[in-house]
Design a protein around this motif. Structure first.
Motif, mmCIF file in Angstrom:
data_model
loop_
_atom_site.group_PDB
_atom_site.id
_atom_site.type_symbol
_atom_site.label_atom_id
_atom_site.label_comp_id
_atom_site.label_asym_id
_atom_site.label_seq_id
_atom_site.Cartn_x
_atom_site.Cartn_y
_atom_site.Cartn_z
ATOM 1 N N PHE A 42 35.436 48.960 37.498
ATOM 2 C CA PHE A 42 36.568 48.051 37.343
ATOM 3 C C PHE A 42 37.490 48.327 38.522
ATOM 4 C CE2 PHE A 42 41.049 47.781 36.181
ATOM 5 C CZ PHE A 42 41.160 46.520 35.592
ATOM 6 N N ILE A 43 37.798 47.304 39.315
ATOM 7 C CA ILE A 43 38.619 47.487 40.517
ATOM 8 C C ILE A 43 39.821 46.556 40.453
ATOM 9 C CG2 ILE A 43 38.666 47.359 43.049
ATOM 10 C CD1 ILE A 43 35.589 47.716 42.956
ATOM 11 N N VAL B 4 38.441 56.599 39.210
ATOM 12 C CA VAL B 4 37.396 56.955 40.168
ATOM 13 C C VAL B 4 38.068 57.042 41.533
ATOM 14 C CG1 VAL B 4 35.216 56.216 41.232
ATOM 15 C CG2 VAL B 4 35.652 55.749 38.800
ATOM 16 N N LYS B 5 37.778 58.083 42.289
ATOM 17 C CA LYS B 5 38.416 58.265 43.591
ATOM 18 C C LYS B 5 38.146 57.085 44.512
ATOM 19 C CE LYS B 5 38.766 63.298 43.720
ATOM 20 N NZ LYS B 5 38.380 64.546 44.445
ATOM 21 N N SER B 6 39.190 56.675 45.217
ATOM 22 C CA SER B 6 39.079 55.565 46.162
ATOM 23 C C SER B 6 39.900 55.890 47.405
ATOM 24 C CB SER B 6 39.600 54.269 45.521
ATOM 25 O OG SER B 6 39.709 53.251 46.477
ATOM 26 N N VAL C 31 40.633 52.265 40.663
ATOM 27 C CA VAL C 31 39.229 52.092 40.286
ATOM 28 C C VAL C 31 38.915 52.942 39.054
ATOM 29 C CG1 VAL C 31 36.830 52.224 41.093
ATOM 30 C CG2 VAL C 31 38.671 51.740 42.739
ATOM 31 N N GLN C 32 38.251 52.327 38.089
ATOM 32 C CA GLN C 32 37.811 53.021 36.872
ATOM 33 C C GLN C 32 36.417 52.526 36.519
ATOM 34 O OE1 GLN C 32 41.394 51.490 34.852
ATOM 35 N NE2 GLN C 32 41.711 53.551 34.038
ATOM 36 N N TYR C 33 35.721 53.288 35.656
ATOM 37 C CA TYR C 33 34.430 52.788 35.174
ATOM 38 C C TYR C 33 34.655 51.684 34.142
ATOM 39 C CZ TYR C 33 31.829 56.374 37.609
ATOM 40 O OH TYR C 33 31.283 57.156 38.592
#
Length: 285
Positions: free
Chosen positions: A18-19, A50-52, A59-61
């Protein structure tokens, strides 16, 4: 795949992402800071980031099989309340109020500005609402006057507030656990005020049964008693009717099919809500 103008779903070798892209980097930084600090204390009710490398992206799953909470469901209400209380209690481990990058909650200013927009648009709203327009204005003005007298006293603790406690920000994941998402509007403020705002969202789903809600969560009574009169502010009605003004002709017609009965039901219950809150407020000492 683009979901909204600023939201994407992306398949990768590590899983579906998911962005979300932010116009203002400061908001993205705030959201990342909140997640990092909550992660440091192992707060269980958020979805890890999530690292970006991109400073304007969060950002996440992707949470497959997830769905929004339903505040008419007792279990969902109780769990969402539990999560908000836990979020507010993180001030015991994180000094949110000293973090200058987080905006402060200004509820009176926010509500006053909302009423002013409502009054400015009288010419367009009055034909739709008729006498209900004056009822909403009267209820809102009355509460704002009381708030001025109370001078923004803190009745809860000064802590991190989520800032947007609508039902779809409480996500029930595939494993049945509820998570709190979307910290874009997070602020530092009085925990009692956020619980009041949560009650504003919940009450329409349970026929404005305040006694039922306070019996479900006795802590609400203790925390919110000093500001229980804030429940008399017709927050949901003002927000929804101002939203109507943003819609095109056909969208507006469809939305009014929902909003007209919602408004009629709210105003039918409002006198009783005022009596209940006045009774509680008068017994606060």
């Amino acid at each position: 795949m683009q979901i909204k103008s600023n939201i994407w779903k992306k398949e990768t070798d590590q899983g579906t992402l998911f962005i979300k892209k932010y116009d203002h980097i400061k908001v993205a930084e705030k959201v990342k800071t909140i997640h990092r600090q909550l992660g440091d204390i192992k707060f269980p009710y958020v979805i890890p980031l999530v690292k970006s490398k991109d400073s304007d992206l969060v950002v996440q799953y992707w949470q497959h099989g997830s769905f929004s909470a339903d505040f008419s469901n007792s279990a969902h209400r109780k769990q969402s309340f539990k999560i908000l209380k836990a979020l507010h209690n993180t001030s015991e481990k994180i000094d949110w109020k000293s973090q200058a990058t987080f905006p402060r909650q200004q509820l009176y200013q926010k509500w006053n500005a909302r009423l002013e927009r409502f009054l400015i648009n009288e010419k367009e709203l009055l034909p739709l609402l008729q006498h209900a327009y004056y009822d909403i204005t009267l209820f809102a003005s009355r509460v704002l006057k009381q708030m001025r007298k109370q001078k923004n006293k803190i009745s809860g603790e000064l802590t991190l507030l989520h800032g947007d406690v609508v039902h779809h920000n409480f996500l029930i994941c595939k494993d049945g656990k509820m998570k709190l998402i979307d910290f874009d509007l997070a602020v530092v403020g009085d925990s009692a005020e956020e619980m009041i705002l949560w009650m504003h969202r919940v009450l329409p789903t349970i026929d404005y049964d305040l006694e039922k809600l306070l019996n479900e969560n006795p802590y609400l009574y203790k925390l919110c008693l000093q500001k229980i009169n804030y429940l008399q502010y017709p927050n949901e009605l003002l927000r929804e009717w101002l939203y109507v003004l943003q819609l095109g002709k056909y969208e507006r017609e469809a939305f009014l099919d929902y909003l007209m009965p919602f408004t009629e039901k709210a105003l039918r219950h409002w006198p009783e809500l005022i009596i209940e809150t006045e009774k509680l407020y008068s017994n606060r000492h």
